[in-house]
Write a protein that holds these residues in place. Structure first.
Motif, PDB file in Angstrom:
ATOM      1  N   ASN A   1      90.918  12.002  64.927  1.00  0.00           N
ATOM      2  CA  ASN A   1      90.254  11.539  66.036  1.00  0.00           C
ATOM      3  C   ASN A   1      89.250  12.461  66.704  1.00  0.00           C
ATOM      4  O   ASN A   1      88.636  12.085  67.633  1.00  0.00           O
ATOM      5  CB  ASN A   1      91.398  11.085  66.962  1.00  0.00           C
ATOM      6  CG  ASN A   1      92.111   9.954  66.707  1.00  0.00           C
ATOM      7  OD1 ASN A   1      91.733   9.112  66.122  1.00  0.00           O
ATOM      8  ND2 ASN A   1      93.492  10.144  66.901  1.00  0.00           N
ATOM      9  N   GLU A   2      89.224  13.620  66.206  1.00  0.00           N
ATOM     10  CA  GLU A   2      88.315  14.627  66.802  1.00  0.00           C
ATOM     11  C   GLU A   2      86.882  14.445  66.450  1.00  0.00           C
ATOM     12  O   GLU A   2      86.473  13.788  65.518  1.00  0.00           O
ATOM     13  CB  GLU A   2      88.602  16.042  66.338  1.00  0.00           C
ATOM     14  CG  GLU A   2      90.042  16.695  66.768  1.00  0.00           C
ATOM     15  CD  GLU A   2      91.124  15.832  65.584  1.00  0.00           C
ATOM     16  OE1 GLU A   2      90.645  15.333  64.863  1.00  0.00           O
ATOM     17  OE2 GLU A   2      92.292  16.259  65.889  1.00  0.00           O
ATOM     18  N   ILE A   3      85.951  14.568  67.656  1.00  0.00           N
ATOM     19  CA  ILE A   3      84.604  14.193  67.624  1.00  0.00           C
ATOM     20  C   ILE A   3      83.726  15.279  68.288  1.00  0.00           C
ATOM     21  O   ILE A   3      84.349  15.900  69.378  1.00  0.00           O
ATOM     22  CB  ILE A   3      84.273  12.783  67.983  1.00  0.00           C
ATOM     23  CG1 ILE A   3      82.946  12.397  67.546  1.00  0.00           C
ATOM     24  CG2 ILE A   3      84.592  12.733  69.503  1.00  0.00           C
ATOM     25  CD1 ILE A   3      82.760  11.050  67.768  1.00  0.00           C
ATOM     26  N   THR A   4      82.435  15.531  67.850  1.00  0.00           N
ATOM     27  CA  THR A   4      81.627  16.393  68.553  1.00  0.00           C
ATOM     28  C   THR A   4      80.484  15.600  69.376  1.00  0.00           C
ATOM     29  O   THR A   4      79.987  14.963  68.619  1.00  0.00           O
ATOM     30  CB  THR A   4      80.883  17.434  67.516  1.00  0.00           C
ATOM     31  OG1 THR A   4      82.034  18.224  67.064  1.00  0.00           O
ATOM     32  CG2 THR A   4      80.053  18.355  68.421  1.00  0.00           C
ATOM     33  N   GLY A   5      80.604  15.864  70.399  1.00  0.00           N
ATOM     34  CA  GLY A   5      79.597  14.996  71.441  1.00  0.00           C
ATOM     35  C   GLY A   5      78.271  15.813  71.514  1.00  0.00           C
ATOM     36  O   GLY A   5      78.439  17.244  71.532  1.00  0.00           O
ATOM     37  N   THR A   6      76.982  15.192  71.716  1.00  0.00           N
ATOM     38  CA  THR A   6      75.978  16.095  71.857  1.00  0.00           C
ATOM     39  C   THR A   6      75.181  15.528  73.219  1.00  0.00           C
ATOM     40  O   THR A   6      75.348  14.306  73.406  1.00  0.00           O
ATOM     41  CB  THR A   6      75.015  15.910  70.599  1.00  0.00           C
ATOM     42  OG1 THR A   6      74.783  14.471  70.505  1.00  0.00           O
ATOM     43  CG2 THR A   6      75.670  16.388  69.554  1.00  0.00           C
ATOM     44  N   VAL A   7      74.104  16.285  73.765  1.00  0.00           N
ATOM     45  CA  VAL A   7      73.625  16.060  75.036  1.00  0.00           C
ATOM     46  C   VAL A   7      72.114  16.794  74.716  1.00  0.00           C
ATOM     47  O   VAL A   7      72.187  17.762  74.432  1.00  0.00           O
ATOM     48  CB  VAL A   7      74.105  16.717  76.195  1.00  0.00           C
ATOM     49  CG1 VAL A   7      73.254  16.312  77.328  1.00  0.00           C
ATOM     50  CG2 VAL A   7      75.491  15.802  76.474  1.00  0.00           C
TER      51      VAL A   7
ATOM     52  N   PHE B   1      81.314  25.973  82.186  1.00  0.00           N
ATOM     53  CA  PHE B   1      81.591  24.471  82.504  1.00  0.00           C
ATOM     54  C   PHE B   1      82.487  24.133  81.771  1.00  0.00           C
ATOM     55  O   PHE B   1      83.392  23.268  82.292  1.00  0.00           O
ATOM     56  CB  PHE B   1      80.187  23.667  82.853  1.00  0.00           C
ATOM     57  CG  PHE B   1      80.518  22.551  83.045  1.00  0.00           C
ATOM     58  CD1 PHE B   1      80.866  22.068  84.471  1.00  0.00           C
ATOM     59  CD2 PHE B   1      80.500  21.266  82.041  1.00  0.00           C
ATOM     60  CE1 PHE B   1      81.218  20.527  84.677  1.00  0.00           C
ATOM     61  CE2 PHE B   1      80.872  20.039  82.365  1.00  0.00           C
ATOM     62  CZ  PHE B   1      81.246  19.771  83.764  1.00  0.00           C
ATOM     63  N   LEU B   2      82.296  24.300  80.586  1.00  0.00           N
ATOM     64  CA  LEU B   2      83.455  23.620  79.473  1.00  0.00           C
ATOM     65  C   LEU B   2      84.731  24.462  79.773  1.00  0.00           C
ATOM     66  O   LEU B   2      85.883  23.545  79.486  1.00  0.00           O
ATOM     67  CB  LEU B   2      83.111  24.124  78.342  1.00  0.00           C
ATOM     68  CG  LEU B   2      81.693  23.165  77.536  1.00  0.00           C
ATOM     69  CD1 LEU B   2      81.361  23.611  76.172  1.00  0.00           C
ATOM     70  CD2 LEU B   2      82.023  21.611  77.833  1.00  0.00           C
TER      71      LEU B   2
ATOM     72  N   ALA C   1      79.566  14.205  81.737  1.00  0.00           N
ATOM     73  CA  ALA C   1      79.633  15.374  82.859  1.00  0.00           C
ATOM     74  C   ALA C   1      78.704  16.635  82.484  1.00  0.00           C
ATOM     75  O   ALA C   1      78.242  17.211  83.510  1.00  0.00           O
ATOM     76  CB  ALA C   1      81.191  15.718  82.658  1.00  0.00           C
ATOM     77  N   VAL C   2      78.556  17.059  81.208  1.00  0.00           N
ATOM     78  CA  VAL C   2      77.790  18.116  80.749  1.00  0.00           C
ATOM     79  C   VAL C   2      76.312  17.785  81.279  1.00  0.00           C
ATOM     80  O   VAL C   2      75.581  18.486  81.817  1.00  0.00           O
ATOM     81  CB  VAL C   2      77.807  18.461  79.160  1.00  0.00           C
ATOM     82  CG1 VAL C   2      76.723  19.468  78.738  1.00  0.00           C
ATOM     83  CG2 VAL C   2      79.459  19.087  79.133  1.00  0.00           C
ATOM     84  N   ARG C   3      75.788  16.543  80.741  1.00  0.00           N
ATOM     85  CA  ARG C   3      74.644  16.076  81.156  1.00  0.00           C
ATOM     86  C   ARG C   3      74.301  16.344  82.688  1.00  0.00           C
ATOM     87  O   ARG C   3      73.163  16.761  83.302  1.00  0.00           O
ATOM     88  CB  ARG C   3      74.016  14.988  80.922  1.00  0.00           C
ATOM     89  CG  ARG C   3      72.592  14.548  80.797  1.00  0.00           C
ATOM     90  CD  ARG C   3      72.484  12.848  80.209  1.00  0.00           C
ATOM     91  NE  ARG C   3      72.982  12.899  78.987  1.00  0.00           N
ATOM     92  CZ  ARG C   3      73.853  12.176  78.595  1.00  0.00           C
ATOM     93  NH1 ARG C   3      74.761  11.628  79.309  1.00  0.00           N
ATOM     94  NH2 ARG C   3      74.049  12.081  77.155  1.00  0.00           N
ATOM     95  N   GLU C   4      75.076  15.788  83.495  1.00  0.00           N
ATOM     96  CA  GLU C   4      74.880  15.867  84.782  1.00  0.00           C
ATOM     97  C   GLU C   4      74.799  17.486  85.409  1.00  0.00           C
ATOM     98  O   GLU C   4      74.158  17.698  86.382  1.00  0.00           O
ATOM     99  CB  GLU C   4      76.065  15.034  85.495  1.00  0.00           C
ATOM    100  CG  GLU C   4      75.993  14.842  87.055  1.00  0.00           C
ATOM    101  CD  GLU C   4      77.242  13.961  87.828  1.00  0.00           C
ATOM    102  OE1 GLU C   4      77.097  14.016  88.960  1.00  0.00           O
ATOM    103  OE2 GLU C   4      77.880  13.288  86.850  1.00  0.00           O
ATOM    104  N   GLU C   5      75.954  17.950  84.968  1.00  0.00           N
ATOM    105  CA  GLU C   5      76.016  19.269  85.250  1.00  0.00           C
ATOM    106  C   GLU C   5      74.719  20.394  85.139  1.00  0.00           C
ATOM    107  O   GLU C   5      74.379  21.162  85.937  1.00  0.00           O
ATOM    108  CB  GLU C   5      77.426  20.071  84.877  1.00  0.00           C
ATOM    109  CG  GLU C   5      77.430  21.492  84.976  1.00  0.00           C
ATOM    110  CD  GLU C   5      77.547  21.906  86.523  1.00  0.00           C
ATOM    111  OE1 GLU C   5      77.412  23.026  87.048  1.00  0.00           O
ATOM    112  OE2 GLU C   5      77.913  20.893  87.305  1.00  0.00           O
ATOM    113  N   LEU C   6      74.197  20.411  83.948  1.00  0.00           N
ATOM    114  CA  LEU C   6      73.335  20.869  83.342  1.00  0.00           C
ATOM    115  C   LEU C   6      71.793  20.889  84.326  1.00  0.00           C
ATOM    116  O   LEU C   6      71.271  21.564  84.776  1.00  0.00           O
ATOM    117  CB  LEU C   6      72.921  20.959  81.790  1.00  0.00           C
ATOM    118  CG  LEU C   6      74.020  21.539  81.098  1.00  0.00           C
ATOM    119  CD1 LEU C   6      73.590  21.343  79.728  1.00  0.00           C
ATOM    120  CD2 LEU C   6      74.442  23.182  81.597  1.00  0.00           C
ATOM    121  N   ILE C   7      71.619  19.482  84.284  1.00  0.00           N
ATOM    122  CA  ILE C   7      70.556  18.894  85.186  1.00  0.00           C
ATOM    123  C   ILE C   7      70.840  19.404  86.712  1.00  0.00           C
ATOM    124  O   ILE C   7      69.474  19.917  87.155  1.00  0.00           O
ATOM    125  CB  ILE C   7      70.394  17.374  85.127  1.00  0.00           C
ATOM    126  CG1 ILE C   7      69.963  17.171  83.766  1.00  0.00           C
ATOM    127  CG2 ILE C   7      69.149  16.966  85.948  1.00  0.00           C
ATOM    128  CD1 ILE C   7      69.754  15.625  83.493  1.00  0.00           C
TER     129      ILE C   7
END
Length: 357
Positions: free
Chosen positions: A247-253, A273-274, A317-323
C-alpha cells in the motif's frame, strides 16, 4: 366438506410444527452465538432461517401428504409444486450456509494476519467462488425440477442433449463477449492483478475496486461515483494499480517558481513541515529542481505515505504550505510576468579604416 377440512387441518398443523422447529433452531443458534463471541459463525448461520423454514415446511407437507393419504382437487399440481419448492429451497439453504461459512472463515483470517493485500485477494476469490457456486446450484436445481417434477419434459431434454454440440457452437459464438468476461473474472479472482479494495487509476479516474462480479467490475471513484467496466478490460488494457506490491506510495508535488527561488531554504522548510505530519510515514522525502524554462524553474517535492489516501492528503497539504511559505517569506520567488521594457542592445563600435592605421 370433510374432504377439504381434513387436508387443510393436517397441512396447517404441519406448517405450524415446522415454524416452531425453525424458531427453536434459531433460538439455539442465538444461544450458541452468545456463548461463543469469538466466532461469527452462529450469527451468520441465522441468515439461513428463511430457506430452512421453507425447506422444512415443504418437506414435512410432502411426508404427511403421503402418510395421511391426502387428496385434493388437483393432486398432481400440488405434489409437483411441493417438490419444486423443496428443491429450490434446498439450493437456497445451501447457498446461504456456504456463504455464512465463507464469511466466518474470512473474518478469522483477517483477525490472524496483518497482510491486507492477502486479505483483499482472499475476499475477491471468495466472492467469485460464491457467484460461481450460486449459478451452478441454480442451474442444477432447475434441471432437477424439469427432469423429476415434470416427466413430460424428459423427452425434450433428451433431444436437447442430442443437439448439444450444435447448440454449444452457436451459443459460444453468440455469447463470446460474455464468456470472455466470465473467464477474465476467474483469471482476476485467482490471479494477483487486481483485488477488491485496491486503489486504481482507470481512464484517468482514481478510485477503489468495490466489487468484482463474473462480468463487470465496479470502481468507486473518490467523489463517490461508480465506474462500471467489463472485467475483460483489465486483461486487455493498461491501468494503474497503486496497491500492487504493497500500500505504500510516494506522492509528488510540482511547483513552477522564479529563478531566484531559495531552493535550499525551501527544501529545509519541506523537511520541517513533514516532521509534524502524521500522514507522512517517514520513509523518504526530497525536493529537487527537475526542469527550467526561460521564465521559471520546475521544483518537485516528493514524500512517502502509507497508502493512497494519505498520499493525496499529504500532497495537498504540502502544496498549500510551500506556496504560503513562499508568499509570506520570499514573494519574489513566485512566478511573475515581466512587464519592464526590453533592454536595448549596445551600439556596435566603429572599426578603424585601413587608411587610419
Amino acid at each position: 366438506m370433510e374432504d377439504v377440512l381434513r387436508p387443510l387441518m393436517v397441512i396447517v398443523g404441519t406448517i405450524t410444527l415446522t415454524l416452531a422447529l425453525g424458531w427453536l433452531i434459531d433460538r439455539a443458534l442465538r444461544v450458541a452465538d452468545a456463548r461463543q463471541p469469538h466466532t461469527q459463525l452462529w450469527s451468520l448461520l441465522r441468515r439461513c432461517r428463511m430457506p430452512l423454514q421453507v425447506l422444512l415446511a415443504s418437506s414435512a407437507v410432502q411426508v404427511v401428504y403421503s402418510a395421511f393419504d391426502l387428496h385434493l382437487r388437483r393432486d398432481d399440481i400440488v405434489r409437483s409444486a411441493l417438490a419444486m419448492v423443496t428443491i429450490f429451497s434446498a439450493a437456497w439453504l445451501t447457498i446461504r450456509a456456504a456463504g455464512a461459512v465463507a464469511e466466518n472463515f474470512l473474518a478469522r483470517y483477517e483477525s490472524r494476519t496483518t497482510d491486507q493485500a492477502r486479505v483483499r485477494q482472499f475476499r475477491t476469490q471468495l466472492a467469485m467462488i460464491r457467484r460461481v457456486v450460486t449459478t451452478v446450484l441454480a442451474v442444477v436445481a432447475t434441471a432437477f425440477v424439469i427432469l423429476l417434477v415434470f416427466p413430460s419434459l424428459r423427452a425434450l431434454g433428451t433431444s436437447m442433449l442430442a443437439s448439444a454440440g450444435v447448440i454449444g457452437v452457436i451459443a459460444g459464438v453468440a455469447a463470446q463477449s460474455m464468456l470472455s468476461n466470465f473467464f477474465a473474472g476467474l483469471q482476476i479472482a485467482f490471479g494477483d492483478s487486481v483485488k477488491i479494495g485496491d486503489t486504481v487509476v482507470v481512464d484517468g479516474e482514481w478510485g477503489t475496486i468495490e466489487e468484482i462480479s463474473m462480468a463487470f467490475l465496479t470502481v468507486r471513484i473518490w467523489d463517490d461515483r461508480r465506474l462500471t467496466m467489463p472485467v475483460s478490460y483489465f486483461n486487455s488494457k493498461p491501468y494503474e494499480n497503486w496497491s500492487r506490491g504493497g500500500n505504500e506510495i510516494t506522492g509528488t508535488v510540482f511547483l513552477h517558481l522564479d529563478h531566484t527561488t531559495p531552493v535550499a531554504e525551501l527544501r529545509k522548510r519541506l523537511q520541517e513541515f513533514l516532521l509534524g505530519r502524521p500522514d507522512w510515514d517517514g520513509r523518504a522525502w526530497s525536493l529537487v529542481v527537475t526542469d527550467t524554462t526561460p521564465s521559471t524553474i520546475q521544483v518537485r517535492a516528493a514524500m512517502s505515505a502509507r497508502n493512497a489516501d494519505d498520499a493525496w492528503t499529504l500532497r495537498c497539504a504540502v502544496r498549500e504550505e510551500l506556496i504560503a511559505w513562499l508568499r509570506d517569506n520570499h514573494p519574489y520567488a513566485l512566478p511573475r510576468v515581466a512587464t519592464s521594457p526590453a533592454a536595448v542592445p549596445p551600439a556596435p563600435r566603429d572599426t578603424p579604416s585601413p587608411e587610419k592605421i
